[in-house]
Motif scaffolding. Structure first.
Motif, PDB file in Angstrom:
ATOM      1  N   ARG A   1       0.813  -1.215   0.000  1.00  0.00           N
ATOM      2  CA  ARG A   1       0.000   0.000   0.000  1.00  0.00           C
ATOM      3  C   ARG A   1       0.847   1.266   0.000  1.00  0.00           C
ATOM      4  NH1 ARG A   1      -3.439  -2.022   5.108  1.00  0.00           N
ATOM      5  NH2 ARG A   1      -1.279  -2.493   5.674  1.00  0.00           N
TER       6      ARG A   1
ATOM      7  N   SER B   1     -11.391   5.857   7.494  1.00  0.00           N
ATOM      8  CA  SER B   1     -11.240   4.463   7.079  1.00  0.00           C
ATOM      9  C   SER B   1     -12.065   4.167   5.834  1.00  0.00           C
ATOM     10  CB  SER B   1     -11.669   3.519   8.205  1.00  0.00           C
ATOM     11  OG  SER B   1     -10.776   3.591   9.285  1.00  0.00           O
ATOM     12  N   VAL B   2     -11.452   3.459   4.894  1.00  0.00           N
ATOM     13  CA  VAL B   2     -12.141   3.031   3.679  1.00  0.00           C
ATOM     14  C   VAL B   2     -12.723   1.640   3.938  1.00  0.00           C
ATOM     15  CG1 VAL B   2     -11.901   2.487   1.238  1.00  0.00           C
ATOM     16  CG2 VAL B   2     -10.604   4.382   2.235  1.00  0.00           C
ATOM     17  N   ILE B   3     -14.055   1.541   3.950  1.00  0.00           N
ATOM     18  CA  ILE B   3     -14.738   0.278   4.244  1.00  0.00           C
ATOM     19  C   ILE B   3     -15.645  -0.052   3.071  1.00  0.00           C
ATOM     20  CG2 ILE B   3     -16.270  -0.941   5.833  1.00  0.00           C
ATOM     21  CD1 ILE B   3     -15.393   1.064   8.002  1.00  0.00           C
ATOM     22  N   ASN B   4     -15.281  -1.079   2.314  1.00  0.00           N
ATOM     23  CA  ASN B   4     -16.065  -1.444   1.132  1.00  0.00           C
ATOM     24  C   ASN B   4     -17.312  -2.247   1.487  1.00  0.00           C
ATOM     25  OD1 ASN B   4     -14.203  -0.218  -0.671  1.00  0.00           O
ATOM     26  ND2 ASN B   4     -12.852  -1.993  -0.495  1.00  0.00           N
ATOM     27  N   SER B   5     -17.174  -3.193   2.401  1.00  0.00           N
ATOM     28  CA  SER B   5     -18.301  -4.037   2.806  1.00  0.00           C
ATOM     29  C   SER B   5     -18.392  -4.027   4.328  1.00  0.00           C
ATOM     30  CB  SER B   5     -18.123  -5.468   2.290  1.00  0.00           C
ATOM     31  OG  SER B   5     -18.036  -5.496   0.885  1.00  0.00           O
TER      32      SER B   5
ATOM     33  N   SER C   1     -15.692  -3.944  11.299  1.00  0.00           N
ATOM     34  CA  SER C   1     -15.349  -2.669  10.661  1.00  0.00           C
ATOM     35  C   SER C   1     -16.314  -1.559  11.072  1.00  0.00           C
ATOM     36  CB  SER C   1     -15.326  -2.817   9.142  1.00  0.00           C
ATOM     37  OG  SER C   1     -16.591  -3.170   8.645  1.00  0.00           O
ATOM     38  N   SER C   2     -17.585  -1.909  11.296  1.00  0.00           N
ATOM     39  CA  SER C   2     -18.554  -0.888  11.717  1.00  0.00           C
ATOM     40  C   SER C   2     -18.241  -0.376  13.118  1.00  0.00           C
ATOM     41  CB  SER C   2     -19.981  -1.441  11.661  1.00  0.00           C
ATOM     42  OG  SER C   2     -20.148  -2.524  12.559  1.00  0.00           O
TER      43      SER C   2
ATOM     44  N   LYS D   1     -15.436   2.084  12.698  1.00  0.00           N
ATOM     45  CA  LYS D   1     -15.971   3.312  12.104  1.00  0.00           C
ATOM     46  C   LYS D   1     -16.625   4.182  13.176  1.00  0.00           C
ATOM     47  CE  LYS D   1     -17.027   6.038   8.633  1.00  0.00           C
ATOM     48  NZ  LYS D   1     -17.679   7.110   9.382  1.00  0.00           N
TER      49      LYS D   1
ATOM     50  N   LYS E   1      -7.155   9.056   3.567  1.00  0.00           N
ATOM     51  CA  LYS E   1      -7.949   7.830   3.496  1.00  0.00           C
ATOM     52  C   LYS E   1      -7.120   6.703   4.092  1.00  0.00           C
ATOM     53  CE  LYS E   1     -10.792   9.001  -0.524  1.00  0.00           C
ATOM     54  NZ  LYS E   1     -11.215   8.590  -1.891  1.00  0.00           N
TER      55      LYS E   1
ATOM     56  N   PHE F   1      -6.570   2.803   4.610  1.00  0.00           N
ATOM     57  CA  PHE F   1      -6.865   1.457   4.108  1.00  0.00           C
ATOM     58  C   PHE F   1      -6.321   0.424   5.099  1.00  0.00           C
ATOM     59  CE2 PHE F   1      -6.967   4.250   0.488  1.00  0.00           C
ATOM     60  CZ  PHE F   1      -8.012   3.766  -0.292  1.00  0.00           C
TER      61      PHE F   1
END
Length: 282
Positions: free
Chosen positions: A14, A122-126, A131-132, A135, A206, A208
């Motif tokens: 990254r 934080s970049v959270i795709n799903s 992860s929530s 966040k 951002k 990751f």
């Protein structure tokens, strides 16, 4: 005033995106110091070759220093190689927005602050259970905590007058004992030494990051964080102040679990500081 951006790194792919983000800044840093904790020779060779071939990143003045150790040990060793007036910390899993460097250094360059911190988004795709939760913690940090006390700012998106880092350094006893919260410790000691801190909401990166994979990984990681925070608060005599703070309450179900972990971590931290950490050589 001259500016160096330091990126602590270890075999992280990254890093390429972090460097691309830096190359797009409205103001380029005078130098980018990649403090590498001991990545493989293959990784270092590939990354340096890519760096030289990428036209955008090629605009940056990048210097690599292999300083083997944990992230904190690597950062401590890197202090000897900081020659610029201002040092900005960026993590290898963060991508800065185009005006980030201007934003995070402006209060220092204008003489209004000695260290600053921005926002890590934080970049959270799903989104999932884990992860929530992170966040929601993130929302509390930037929606409440840093406005109460700037010592809540995570180190990975901060800027410092380099003189502070050379004078105070990191407390390596924390790395040996609990491995967490050394950033809060540094910020607390900076404030206690008379330096001025400032939160800069416009300095956005951002993030990751890698989240814990299982529920029990989450429990262990959060307990380790709470233990480190307890040791640092006891060390810097901040416990009473923190108890009185009216912080935003977490609504996530795991928040109740963390509430139960806090007194355990506090007792553990009390004994860890008084009978182990405080007796170590600095």
């Amino acid at each position: 005033m001259t500016i160096v951006v330091e990126i602590c790194n270890f075999n992280d792919k990254r890093l390429a995106e972090a460097l691309r983000g830096l190359s797009l800044q409205s103001r380029l840093p005078d130098r980018v110091l990649i403090a590498d904790g001991g990545s493989s020779e293959d990784y270092l060779s590939r990354m340096k070759s890519w760096q030289q071939s990428d036209p955008g990143v090629g605009r940056l003045n990048v210097e690599w220093k292999v300083l083997k150790g944990t992230p904190l040990e690597t950062r401590q060793k890197s202090i000897d190689y900081l020659d610029e007036d201002v040092t900005v910390f960026l993590d290898s899993d963060e991508v800065p927005m185009s005006n980030w460097l201007d934003e995070i250094t402006a209060p220092i360059l204008q003489g209004n602050a000695d260290f600053t911190g921005g926002v890590m988004h934080s970049v959270i795709n799903s989104p999932d259970f884990i992860s929530s939760y992170y966040k929601e913690i993130e929302d509390r940090i930037y929606g409440s905590d840093v406005t109460i006390d700037v010592t809540y700012m995570p180190l990975g998106n901060t800027a410092w007058k380099t003189e502070i880092l050379k004078r105070l350094k990191f407390d390596m006893r924390l790395a040996k004992s609990c491995g967490e919260a050394e950033d809060y410790d540094l910020e607390m000691r900076a404030i206690d030494s008379g330096y001025r801190g400032a939160y800069v909401p416009g300095a956005l990166v951002k993030h990751f990051q890698n989240f814990p994979k299982t529920y029990w990984d989450l429990v262990r990681k959060r307990y380790q964080y709470l233990l480190g925070a307890s040791v640092v608060m006891i060390k810097n005599r901040r416990l009473g102040k923190r108890v009185r703070e009216k912080r935003m309450k977490l609504r996530h179900p795991f928040g109740k679990v963390e509430t139960l972990l806090k007194p355990l971590a506090l007792v553990h931290g009390f004994f860890r500081w008084h009978f182990r950490v405080s007796r170590m050589k600095s």
